[in-house]
Design a protein around this motif. Structure first.
Motif, PDB file in Angstrom:
ATOM      1  N   GLY A  87       0.807  -1.212   0.000  1.00 26.05           N
ATOM      2  CA  GLY A  87       0.000   0.000   0.000  1.00 26.05           C
ATOM      3  C   GLY A  87       0.839   1.260   0.000  1.00 26.05           C
ATOM      4  N   THR A  88       0.259   2.329   0.516  1.00 30.65           N
ATOM      5  CA  THR A  88       0.944   3.626   0.508  1.00 30.65           C
ATOM      6  C   THR A  88       1.881   3.813   1.690  1.00 30.65           C
ATOM      7  OG1 THR A  88      -0.925   4.649   1.671  1.00 30.65           O
ATOM      8  CG2 THR A  88      -0.954   4.730  -0.733  1.00 30.65           C
ATOM      9  N   ASP A  89       1.694   3.027   2.754  1.00 33.06           N
ATOM     10  CA  ASP A  89       2.576   3.140   3.906  1.00 33.06           C
ATOM     11  C   ASP A  89       3.962   2.594   3.575  1.00 33.06           C
ATOM     12  OD1 ASP A  89       0.455   4.188   5.238  1.00 33.06           O
ATOM     13  OD2 ASP A  89       0.052   2.423   6.474  1.00 33.06           O
ATOM     14  N   ARG A  90       4.925   2.922   4.424  1.00 35.71           N
ATOM     15  CA  ARG A  90       6.302   2.471   4.215  1.00 35.71           C
ATOM     16  C   ARG A  90       6.720   1.514   5.314  1.00 35.71           C
ATOM     17  NH1 ARG A  90       9.287   7.979   4.576  1.00 35.71           N
ATOM     18  NH2 ARG A  90       7.844   8.052   6.321  1.00 35.71           N
ATOM     19  N   THR A  91       7.663   0.644   4.988  1.00 37.17           N
ATOM     20  CA  THR A  91       8.354  -0.137   6.004  1.00 37.17           C
ATOM     21  C   THR A  91       9.480   0.732   6.549  1.00 37.17           C
ATOM     22  OG1 THR A  91       7.857  -2.286   5.015  1.00 37.17           O
ATOM     23  CG2 THR A  91       9.824  -2.142   6.404  1.00 37.17           C
ATOM     24  N   VAL A  92       9.545   0.882   7.872  1.00 39.81           N
ATOM     25  CA  VAL A  92      10.522   1.787   8.482  1.00 39.81           C
ATOM     26  C   VAL A  92      11.352   1.045   9.522  1.00 39.81           C
ATOM     27  CG1 VAL A  92      10.842   3.897   9.826  1.00 39.81           C
ATOM     28  CG2 VAL A  92       9.045   3.793   8.109  1.00 39.81           C
ATOM     29  N   LEU A  93      12.660   1.290   9.491  1.00 43.93           N
ATOM     30  CA  LEU A  93      13.590   0.731  10.465  1.00 43.93           C
ATOM     31  C   LEU A  93      14.226   1.877  11.243  1.00 43.93           C
ATOM     32  CD1 LEU A  93      15.093  -1.800  11.578  1.00 43.93           C
ATOM     33  CD2 LEU A  93      16.835  -1.381   9.817  1.00 43.93           C
ATOM     34  N   PHE A  94      14.099   1.826  12.573  1.00 39.07           N
ATOM     35  CA  PHE A  94      14.643   2.863  13.460  1.00 39.07           C
ATOM     36  C   PHE A  94      15.642   2.216  14.404  1.00 39.07           C
ATOM     37  CE2 PHE A  94      14.594   5.222  17.473  1.00 39.07           C
ATOM     38  CZ  PHE A  94      14.777   6.535  17.059  1.00 39.07           C
ATOM     39  N   LYS A  95      16.819   2.819  14.549  1.00 35.46           N
ATOM     40  CA  LYS A  95      17.886   2.258  15.380  1.00 35.46           C
ATOM     41  C   LYS A  95      18.256   3.251  16.478  1.00 35.46           C
ATOM     42  CE  LYS A  95      19.934   0.101  11.247  1.00 35.46           C
ATOM     43  NZ  LYS A  95      21.169  -0.035  10.439  1.00 35.46           N
ATOM     44  N   LEU A 143       1.204  -8.549   8.331  1.00 34.16           N
ATOM     45  CA  LEU A 143       2.400  -8.869   7.560  1.00 34.16           C
ATOM     46  C   LEU A 143       3.614  -9.129   8.442  1.00 34.16           C
ATOM     47  CD1 LEU A 143       3.641  -8.831   4.569  1.00 34.16           C
ATOM     48  CD2 LEU A 143       4.284  -6.475   5.109  1.00 34.16           C
ATOM     49  N   GLY A 144       3.713  -8.415   9.553  1.00 34.10           N
ATOM     50  CA  GLY A 144       4.892  -8.521  10.397  1.00 34.10           C
ATOM     51  C   GLY A 144       5.094  -9.881  11.031  1.00 34.10           C
ATOM     52  N   SER A 145       4.046 -10.666  11.167  1.00 28.91           N
ATOM     53  CA  SER A 145       4.175 -11.985  11.785  1.00 28.91           C
ATOM     54  C   SER A 145       5.118 -12.876  10.989  1.00 28.91           C
ATOM     55  CB  SER A 145       2.793 -12.639  11.909  1.00 28.91           C
ATOM     56  OG  SER A 145       2.908 -13.934  12.456  1.00 28.91           O
ATOM     57  N   GLY A 146       4.916 -12.932   9.674  1.00 29.09           N
ATOM     58  CA  GLY A 146       5.787 -13.745   8.837  1.00 29.09           C
ATOM     59  C   GLY A 146       7.196 -13.202   8.771  1.00 29.09           C
ATOM     60  N   ILE A 147       7.324 -11.877   8.785  1.00 29.54           N
ATOM     61  CA  ILE A 147       8.652 -11.263   8.766  1.00 29.54           C
ATOM     62  C   ILE A 147       9.423 -11.616  10.027  1.00 29.54           C
ATOM     63  CG2 ILE A 147       9.848  -9.036   8.869  1.00 29.54           C
ATOM     64  CD1 ILE A 147       7.611  -7.935   7.041  1.00 29.54           C
ATOM     65  N   ALA A 148       8.759 -11.517  11.174  1.00 36.43           N
ATOM     66  CA  ALA A 148       9.419 -11.860  12.442  1.00 36.43           C
ATOM     67  C   ALA A 148       9.838 -13.320  12.463  1.00 36.43           C
ATOM     68  CB  ALA A 148       8.479 -11.548  13.611  1.00 36.43           C
ATOM     69  N   SER A 149       8.988 -14.197  11.967  1.00 38.19           N
ATOM     70  CA  SER A 149       9.303 -15.628  11.961  1.00 38.19           C
ATOM     71  C   SER A 149      10.531 -15.915  11.103  1.00 38.19           C
ATOM     72  CB  SER A 149       8.110 -16.433  11.449  1.00 38.19           C
ATOM     73  OG  SER A 149       7.011 -16.315  12.320  1.00 38.19           O
ATOM     74  N   THR A 234      -4.974  14.432   6.401  1.00 36.70           N
ATOM     75  CA  THR A 234      -3.874  13.884   5.621  1.00 36.70           C
ATOM     76  C   THR A 234      -4.048  12.380   5.486  1.00 36.70           C
ATOM     77  OG1 THR A 234      -1.468  13.567   5.536  1.00 36.70           O
ATOM     78  CG2 THR A 234      -2.459  13.679   7.708  1.00 36.70           C
ATOM     79  N   GLU A 235      -3.494  11.824   4.423  1.00 35.93           N
ATOM     80  CA  GLU A 235      -3.553  10.381   4.204  1.00 35.93           C
ATOM     81  C   GLU A 235      -2.289   9.688   4.684  1.00 35.93           C
ATOM     82  OE1 GLU A 235      -6.177   8.603   3.211  1.00 35.93           O
ATOM     83  OE2 GLU A 235      -7.240  10.515   3.338  1.00 35.93           O
ATOM     84  N   SER A 236      -1.281  10.462   5.066  1.00 35.86           N
ATOM     85  CA  SER A 236      -0.011   9.873   5.498  1.00 35.86           C
ATOM     86  C   SER A 236      -0.150   9.226   6.861  1.00 35.86           C
ATOM     87  CB  SER A 236       1.079  10.946   5.541  1.00 35.86           C
ATOM     88  OG  SER A 236       1.315  11.464   4.256  1.00 35.86           O
ATOM     89  N   SER A 237       0.497   8.104   7.015  1.00 37.09           N
ATOM     90  CA  SER A 237       0.473   7.383   8.276  1.00 37.09           C
ATOM     91  C   SER A 237       1.775   7.629   9.034  1.00 37.09           C
ATOM     92  CB  SER A 237       0.309   5.878   7.999  1.00 37.09           C
ATOM     93  OG  SER A 237       0.319   5.137   9.193  1.00 37.09           O
ATOM     94  N   PRO A 238       1.728   7.800  10.372  1.00 38.51           N
ATOM     95  CA  PRO A 238       2.958   8.048  11.142  1.00 38.51           C
ATOM     96  C   PRO A 238       3.786   6.781  11.315  1.00 38.51           C
ATOM     97  CG  PRO A 238       1.082   7.942  12.615  1.00 38.51           C
ATOM     98  CD  PRO A 238       0.521   7.859  11.215  1.00 38.51           C
ATOM     99  N   ASP A 239       4.276   6.224  10.195  1.00 38.55           N
ATOM    100  CA  ASP A 239       5.000   4.963  10.257  1.00 38.55           C
ATOM    101  C   ASP A 239       6.395   5.106  10.863  1.00 38.55           C
ATOM    102  OD1 ASP A 239       5.909   6.376   8.026  1.00 38.55           O
ATOM    103  OD2 ASP A 239       4.887   5.056   6.615  1.00 38.55           O
ATOM    104  N   VAL A 240       7.016   6.280  10.689  1.00 38.55           N
ATOM    105  CA  VAL A 240       8.325   6.506  11.321  1.00 38.55           C
ATOM    106  C   VAL A 240       8.166   6.563  12.842  1.00 38.55           C
ATOM    107  CG1 VAL A 240      10.328   8.023  11.479  1.00 38.55           C
ATOM    108  CG2 VAL A 240       9.146   7.736   9.283  1.00 38.55           C
ATOM    109  N   ALA A 241       7.159   7.283  13.303  1.00 39.08           N
ATOM    110  CA  ALA A 241       6.890   7.354  14.744  1.00 39.08           C
ATOM    111  C   ALA A 241       6.605   5.967  15.308  1.00 39.08           C
ATOM    112  CB  ALA A 241       5.714   8.290  15.017  1.00 39.08           C
ATOM    113  N   ASP A 242       5.892   5.138  14.562  1.00 39.04           N
ATOM    114  CA  ASP A 242       5.596   3.783  15.032  1.00 39.04           C
ATOM    115  C   ASP A 242       6.865   2.958  15.179  1.00 39.04           C
ATOM    116  OD1 ASP A 242       2.926   4.239  15.292  1.00 39.04           O
ATOM    117  OD2 ASP A 242       2.298   3.014  13.579  1.00 39.04           O
TER     118      ASP A 242
END
Length: 276
Positions: A87-95, A143-149, A234-242
């Motif tokens: 979809g329109t959201d992004r996968t985000v990695l924060f370190k 989706l994250g369940s399969g990624i974590a596994s 806005t249609e943007s999702s706070p995926d970075v904050a998440d």
């Protein structure tokens, strides 16, 4: 300001400046909303609105960026991963370490689950062993369940997190998501931690969120994603904050267990020790 009479005030609204980058202005308006404090300050040149229900005020985030170079990394390193699909959201990695964000966040669009696994695994391999995280906290809903596994099969220290569960440690929060966001607030409010100075997007998203005082059940609630979108139009999702929020889930009850690496589940327990 008590000395305001001694100064000439100049107000600059980027939207009214000839030759300004109108595409960038529209991008910020679409992402954060014209009513957000981030847009008011960074584009319109206005003071932020004094909203008492803002979870993390803009000045707190900006102060933290200013002290980033003064701090050294200490405490355990944790990564937060907020996966998204096609979809329109992004996968985000924060370190982050216990004291500061390690680098600007990574974001990818339109990735399938195994492509996300590949990107995260590559980040792991490209990180020096002594700088690798004790936990990679993954949103395990959907989706994250399969990624974590799959990441656990690759022997990465995955913590699969369901943020819709009950809070982990403190009963005054409605859900785990509310508790984790409040931990982000506390981490920044003590002024001994820092966000990366080159990551304005993390500041923009963290300052969007509002919190709700306890209702009849006495529990604190953080504004949901759909509520943020509706309020700011806005249609943007706070995926970075998440992703930031998820990096504080290494102490929490987990969905499917803590797997691999140094993030092993203690005997008989469903919790990890907090890194801070």
């Amino acid at each position: 300001h008590k000395d305001r009479a001694a100064y000439t005030t100049i107000h600059v609204d980027v939207e009214r400046v000839e030759g300004a980058n109108t595409q960038e202005v529209e991008r910020l308006a679409k992402k954060y909303g014209r009513e957000s404090n981030y847009f008011r300050v960074r584009v319109q040149g206005e003071f932020p609105q004094g909203e008492l229900d803002t979870l993390i005020p803009l000045y707190i985030c900006e102060e933290s960026q200013a002290r980033w170079s003064e701090l050294e990394d200490s405490g355990q390193i944790v990564w937060g991963l907020d996966p998204a699909g096609q979809g329109t959201d992004r996968t985000v990695l924060f370190k982050r370490s216990g004291t500061r964000q390690l680098e600007p966040h990574k974001a990818w669009r339109q990735l399938e689950a195994m492509q996300v696994v590949g990107r995260v695994h590559e980040e792991w391999l490209n990180t020096a062993p002594e700088a690798r995280p004790v936990a990679i906290c993954v949103d395990a809903i959907g989706l994250g369940s399969g990624i974590a596994s799959r990441l656990s099969e690759l022997k990465l220290p995955v913590v699969a997190v369901n943020v819709s569960e009950l809070p982990a440690m403190r009963a005054e929060y409605h859900r785990l998501r509310d508790e984790l966001y409040w931990k982000v607030r506390e981490w920044l409010m003590v002024r001994k931690s820092a966000l990366h100075p080159q990551d304005d997007e993390v500041v923009g998203e963290l300052t969007l969120l509002h919190w709700k005082p306890p209702e009849s059940d006495g529990k604190v609630r953080i504004e949901a994603k759909h509520e943020v979108k509706r309020r700011l139009k806005t249609e943007s999702s706070p995926d970075v904050a998440d992703a930031v929020m998820l990096s504080f889930a290494h102490f929490a009850p987990v969905e499917g267990g803590i797997v691999a690496g140094s993030a092993q589940r203690p005997e008989g327990g469903g919790f990890m020790d907090a890194a801070e």
